[in-house]
Design a protein around this motif. Structure first.
Motif, short mmCIF file in Angstrom:
data_model
loop_
_atom_site.label_atom_id
_atom_site.label_comp_id
_atom_site.label_asym_id
_atom_site.label_seq_id
_atom_site.Cartn_x
_atom_site.Cartn_y
_atom_site.Cartn_z
N TYR B 33 0.43 -1.63 0.66
CA TYR B 33 -0.11 -0.35 0.21
C TYR B 33 1.06 1.28 0.36
CZ TYR B 33 -3.16 -3.69 1.95
OH TYR B 33 -3.88 -4.71 2.29
N TYR B 35 0.33 5.49 1.10
CA TYR B 35 -0.37 6.50 2.00
C TYR B 35 0.00 7.40 2.36
CZ TYR B 35 -3.89 2.79 3.68
OH TYR B 35 -4.28 1.96 4.13
N GLN B 37 0.35 10.90 3.89
CA GLN B 37 0.34 12.09 5.49
C GLN B 37 0.05 12.95 4.88
OE1 GLN B 37 2.49 11.45 8.98
NE2 GLN B 37 1.32 12.13 10.21
N GLY B 40 -3.17 17.21 9.79
CA GLY B 40 -4.41 17.90 10.04
C GLY B 40 -5.53 16.65 9.26
N GLN B 41 -5.28 16.40 8.44
CA GLN B 41 -5.93 15.05 7.11
C GLN B 41 -5.33 13.63 7.06
OE1 GLN B 41 -7.32 16.14 3.74
NE2 GLN B 41 -5.61 17.66 3.17
N GLY B 42 -5.08 13.41 7.93
CA GLY B 42 -4.70 11.67 8.58
C GLY B 42 -3.61 10.51 7.43
N LEU B 43 -3.93 9.57 7.70
CA LEU B 43 -3.88 8.74 6.06
C LEU B 43 -4.64 8.71 4.58
CD1 LEU B 43 -1.31 6.51 8.75
CD2 LEU B 43 -0.86 8.18 8.06
N PHE B 88 4.25 13.52 3.48
CA PHE B 88 4.84 12.37 3.87
C PHE B 88 4.92 11.02 3.13
CE2 PHE B 88 8.22 10.32 6.46
CZ PHE B 88 7.91 9.33 7.55
N LEU B 90 4.34 7.34 3.08
CA LEU B 90 4.20 6.09 3.80
C LEU B 90 4.04 4.77 3.18
CD1 LEU B 90 3.19 7.18 6.89
CD2 LEU B 90 5.27 6.23 6.73
N PHE B 107 4.79 -0.65 8.35
CA PHE B 107 4.62 0.99 7.72
C PHE B 107 5.82 0.56 7.42
CE2 PHE B 107 0.71 3.09 6.57
CZ PHE B 107 0.16 2.26 7.60
#
Lengths: 110, 116
Positions: B33, B35, B37, B40-43, B88, B90, B107
């Motif tokens: 996966y 993701y 980051q 304020g918006q998470g993953l 960022f 991930l 991760f």
């Protein structure tokens, strides 16, 4: 639409006290939830999980509670320690992927 | 030691440039996966792959591309079409299927991408 929500972006707690982090979800089909902890510039690490057949799961200082009727879960950390200072993400299992909340930054001060 | 390796740790992109983020795992996991980051918006899920030579778009796939030619590798290309690439990134992996019956999502340590 945000299917997993963490409405508190930050939380500050004194060392030794309880930290309570909250998470809400909208999809009643979700049946497994996880909490991850993330330090700056690092990847998240798994902390604790709970299945919808349970309403509580405990692992040392960490306990997760699930209220299915309210579509709400919470992570309790007792006692809180300075090393717990991090961003905490709740996540819901959506079959082949995890849906994460926006995260709550926990700061534990002496 | 088994794990997920992301490289580079920091990456800078010039205007109009494509850049590729590397992700390698030796956990023998089928699923991988990507993701992103943002504060304020998470993953948010960009792309994921359950098996070699197959992948699916996540919630924010526009401006990104991936390949899955080997089980161990899942590189992410941030194209010039991605207008706000600073974030960022991930990479993660897991055994396929329901997370309640298999190992959790693991991760890497992330790549910080910035625009010059």
């Amino acid at each position: 639409d945000q299917q997993v929500k963490q409405n508190s972006p930050s939380l500050s707690v004194q060392e030794g006290r309880i930290s309570i982090l909250n998470c809400d979800y909208t999809n009643s089909m979700f049946d497994y939830f996880l909490w991850y902890k993330k330090y700056p510039a690092e990847g998240p690490t798994f902390l604790i999980s709970i299945s919808s057949i349970k309403d509580k799961n405990e692992d040392g200082r960490f306990t997760v509670f699930l209220n299915k009727s309210a579509k709400h879960l919470s992570l309790h950390i007792v006692p809180s320690q300075p090393g717990d200072s991090a961003v905490y993400f709740c996540a819901a299992d959506n079959t082949d992927k995890l849906i994460f909340g926006t995260g709550t930054r926990l700061q534990v001060f002496p | 030691d088994g794990g997920i390796t992301q490289s580079p740790k920091y990456l800078f992109r010039k205007e109009g440039q494509n850049v590729t983020l590397s992700c390698e795992q030796n956990l023998n996991h089928d699923a991988m996966y990507w993701y992103r980051q943002d504060p304020g918006q998470g993953l948010r899920l960009i792309y994921y792959s359950q098996i070699v030579n197959d992948f699916q778009k996540g919630d924010i796939a526009e401006g990104y591309s991936v390949s899955r030619e080997k089980k161990e590798s899942f590189p992410l290309t941030v194209t010039s079409a991605q207008k706000n690439p600073t974030a960022f990134y991930l990479c993660a992996s897991s055994k396929p299927g329901h997370f309640a019956t298999n190992e959790k999502l693991f991760f890497g340590s992330g790549t910080q991408l910035s625009v010059l």
